[in-house]
Every structure is written in C-alpha cells, then in structure tokens.
Design a protein around this motif. Structure first.
Motif, short mmCIF file in Angstrom:
data_model
loop_
_atom_site.label_atom_id
_atom_site.label_comp_id
_atom_site.label_asym_id
_atom_site.label_seq_id
_atom_site.Cartn_x
_atom_site.Cartn_y
_atom_site.Cartn_z
N GLY A 1 -83.22 -7.38 82.32
CA GLY A 1 -82.51 -6.17 82.73
C GLY A 1 -81.58 -6.45 83.90
O GLY A 1 -81.25 -7.60 84.18
N THR B 1 -77.38 5.44 78.42
CA THR B 1 -78.73 5.01 78.04
C THR B 1 -79.70 5.35 79.16
O THR B 1 -79.35 5.30 80.33
CB THR B 1 -78.77 3.49 77.79
OG1 THR B 1 -78.36 2.82 78.97
CG2 THR B 1 -77.87 3.09 76.64
N GLN B 2 -80.90 5.71 78.78
CA GLN B 2 -81.94 6.03 79.76
C GLN B 2 -82.49 4.72 80.32
O GLN B 2 -82.81 3.81 79.56
CB GLN B 2 -83.06 6.84 79.11
CG GLN B 2 -82.62 8.20 78.65
CD GLN B 2 -82.22 9.09 79.83
OE1 GLN B 2 -82.85 9.06 80.87
NE2 GLN B 2 -81.17 9.86 79.64
N ARG B 3 -82.58 4.65 81.64
CA ARG B 3 -83.05 3.44 82.32
C ARG B 3 -84.33 3.75 83.08
O ARG B 3 -84.57 4.87 83.49
CB ARG B 3 -81.99 2.92 83.28
CG ARG B 3 -80.61 2.75 82.69
CD ARG B 3 -80.51 1.55 81.82
NE ARG B 3 -80.23 0.40 82.66
CZ ARG B 3 -80.28 -0.84 82.24
NH1 ARG B 3 -80.59 -1.11 81.02
NH2 ARG B 3 -80.03 -1.84 83.05
N ASN C 1 -84.03 -0.76 79.92
CA ASN C 1 -83.93 0.39 79.02
C ASN C 1 -85.31 1.03 78.89
O ASN C 1 -86.32 0.34 78.75
CB ASN C 1 -83.44 -0.05 77.65
CG ASN C 1 -81.98 -0.42 77.67
OD1 ASN C 1 -81.26 -0.10 78.60
ND2 ASN C 1 -81.54 -1.14 76.64
N SER C 2 -85.35 2.36 78.94
CA SER C 2 -86.62 3.09 78.88
C SER C 2 -87.37 2.83 77.58
O SER C 2 -88.59 2.79 77.56
CB SER C 2 -86.38 4.59 79.02
OG SER C 2 -85.94 4.88 80.31
N SER C 3 -86.64 2.64 76.50
CA SER C 3 -87.30 2.42 75.20
C SER C 3 -88.03 1.08 75.15
O SER C 3 -89.03 0.93 74.45
CB SER C 3 -86.28 2.51 74.07
OG SER C 3 -85.26 1.54 74.27
N ARG C 4 -87.55 0.10 75.91
CA ARG C 4 -88.16 -1.23 75.89
C ARG C 4 -89.05 -1.50 77.10
O ARG C 4 -89.62 -2.59 77.21
CB ARG C 4 -87.06 -2.30 75.84
CG ARG C 4 -86.28 -2.30 74.55
CD ARG C 4 -85.47 -3.56 74.34
NE ARG C 4 -86.34 -4.72 74.37
CZ ARG C 4 -86.06 -5.84 75.03
NH1 ARG C 4 -84.96 -5.93 75.73
NH2 ARG C 4 -86.88 -6.87 75.00
#
Length: 89
Positions: A27, A5-7, A44-47
C-alpha cells in the motif's frame, strides 16, 4: 472519470526500520516513526484483512493494529448551555 476507493490505515510495528521499503508493495506509506519503529500504511479496505494476515506472517513485523477513524463520528455538534448565551449586565 476518477473513482474513489475506500482506504484503511494500518499501524505496523517493525523490529527494524530497514524493512519499511518492503511495505510499499502492500500500500501507500503515509508516515514512518524511526524512534518508535512503526509505519502508517494505507491499503484498500477490501484487501485489508488479507494484507494484515500476510504481513503478520513476515518475520520483520512485530504487531499490527488497524485505525479506528472510520468508526468515529466526524460530525460534531456544539452543545451550548443557557448560561453561556445570557448577556452580562
């Protein structure tokens, strides 16, 4: 199989370090600095935008800045001038 996952790293300055335990909900706490009163938190990059907005509404948060590591080019090339490659006699 493990999915990567992108962080995104966030630097969160607090009024008091007693609130750092509350940040575990958002996180992974990677680093804390009691002297400068900030916490480095990976989310998470999305959030990331919604977490930033939610944390700014908390009374114990002074300010938040996002890490710019993703924007940097991590592939470095060494530039050698002609003078360095000549052999000395």
């Amino acid at each position: 199989m493990f999915k990567e996952t992108q962080r995104q790293a966030m630097y969160i300055w607090l009024y008091s370090m007693k609130w750092k335990k509350k940040l575990q909900h958002y996180g992974t706490i990677y680093y804390t600095s009691p002297k400068m009163k900030y916490v480095m938190l990976y989310v998470n990059s999305s959030r990331a935008p919604e977490i930033k907005k939610e944390l700014l509404s908390k009374k114990f948060v002074k300010r938040i800045s996002m890490a710019h590591r993703k924007e940097l080019d991590e592939h470095f090339e060494m530039k050698v001038s002609g003078k360095d490659t000549e052999e000395e006699d």
